[in-house]
Design an enzyme around this catalytic site. Structure first.
Site, PDB file in Angstrom:
ATOM      1  N   ASP A  76       0.784  -1.182   0.057  1.00 40.79           N
ATOM      2  CA  ASP A  76      -0.118   0.106  -0.063  1.00 40.79           C
ATOM      3  C   ASP A  76       0.938   1.282  -0.046  1.00 40.79           C
ATOM      4  OD1 ASP A  76      -2.190  -1.674   0.137  1.00 40.79           O
ATOM      5  OD2 ASP A  76      -2.431  -1.395   2.127  1.00 40.79           O
TER       6      ASP A  76
HETATM    7  N1  URA Z   1      -1.309  -5.982   3.671  1.00 41.88           N
HETATM    8  C1  URA Z   1      -1.961  -4.704   3.842  1.00 41.88           C
HETATM    9  O1  URA Z   1      -2.879  -4.278   4.207  1.00 41.88           O
HETATM   10  N2  URA Z   1      -1.318  -3.815   3.160  1.00 41.88           N
HETATM   11  C2  URA Z   1       0.114  -3.954   2.564  1.00 41.88           C
HETATM   12  O2  URA Z   1       0.905  -2.801   1.944  1.00 41.88           O
HETATM   13  C3  URA Z   1       0.606  -5.274   2.519  1.00 41.88           C
HETATM   14  C4  URA Z   1      -0.239  -6.193   3.042  1.00 41.88           C
END
Ligand code: URA
Length: 230
Positions: free
Chosen positions: A102
């Protein structure tokens, strides 16, 4: 892909012509004459017929990046800096991301042009653990570990997550190990307990550990022994 299929997929050869080319030893893969129709042609193999190059060979490439916050896990974005903008290499555009993160998640990100290799790293069937350091808003209760180990039902995908391991590091800090990478998976797992994830950092993907020498935004090529472990 098999060599005979690779050749007969080209508009210029039918199957019979392909058989003949192979028998007449007119086909070379990576500089060697090949007559075996089942010989594996990879996206990196150079394929020639009568010295004419039909597919130019190119080297597979593998990089480890320490993804910083505020950067999109995409190859292009109209608004924000992307992880690819951090890679100063020729033909960086041919790299793809093996396992997205993310916008504000930091940590280990792998970029490569080798699709077969990256699938082995990311597909749930190979069960390679992706290890995350997590900080949360609320206390992490003792029931979390058991629930994560059992798996959580994700209605949107209509699936139950694979067993995950939670190691408590403090009242609001933990290390979570998951073998798949569903959309916002870690945040949704903690979201099950209405507990917001404030910090998320990927430490490892299977045997690949984030190099501590890399500051956020820095990257390096993978070493041969790291590539071979996948
Ligand atoms: N899980 C999430 O919620 N975000 C990420 O960036 C990676 C795994």
């Amino acid at each position: 892909m098999r060599l005979d299929r690779f050749l007969s997929n080209l508009p210029r050869f039918n199957r019979q012509q392909v058989r003949l080319l192979l028998v007449q030893k007119r086909v070379r893969v990576d500089g060697l004459t090949v007559a075996d129709p089942q010989h594996e042609v990879r996206e990196f193999s150079q394929v020639e017929v009568d010295e004419e190059v039909l597919q130019a060979g190119r080297p597979p490439r593998y990089f480890m990046l320490h993804k910083p916050q505020g950067c999109v896990s995409a190859t292009r974005d109209p608004e924000h800096r992307t992880v690819l903008d951090l890679i100063d290499e020729p033909d960086a555009a041919e790299l793809h991301i093996a396992g997205r993160l993310d916008f504000n998640t930091t940590g280990l990100m792998i970029l490569t042009n080798d699709g077969q290799w990256s699938r082995r790293l990311t597909q749930p069937q190979t069960k390679l653990p992706k290890v995350y350091y997590v900080e949360t808003e609320q206390l992490i209760g003792p029931e979390y570990a058991e629930t994560f180990a059992r798996g959580l039902y994700f209605a949107f995908e209509n699936l139950t997550t694979q067993p995950a391991t939670l190691e408590l590091l403090g009242p609001r800090r933990a290390r979570l190990s998951i073998v798949e990478g569903r959309y916002h998976q870690v945040k949704r797992m903690f979201g099950h307990f209405d507990n917001k994830v404030l910090r998320l950092h990927r430490e490892a993907m299977g045997p690949l550990l984030l190099d501590e020498q890399l500051a956020p935004g820095e990257y390096r090529p993978l070493r041969d022994e790291e590539i071979c472990r996948i």
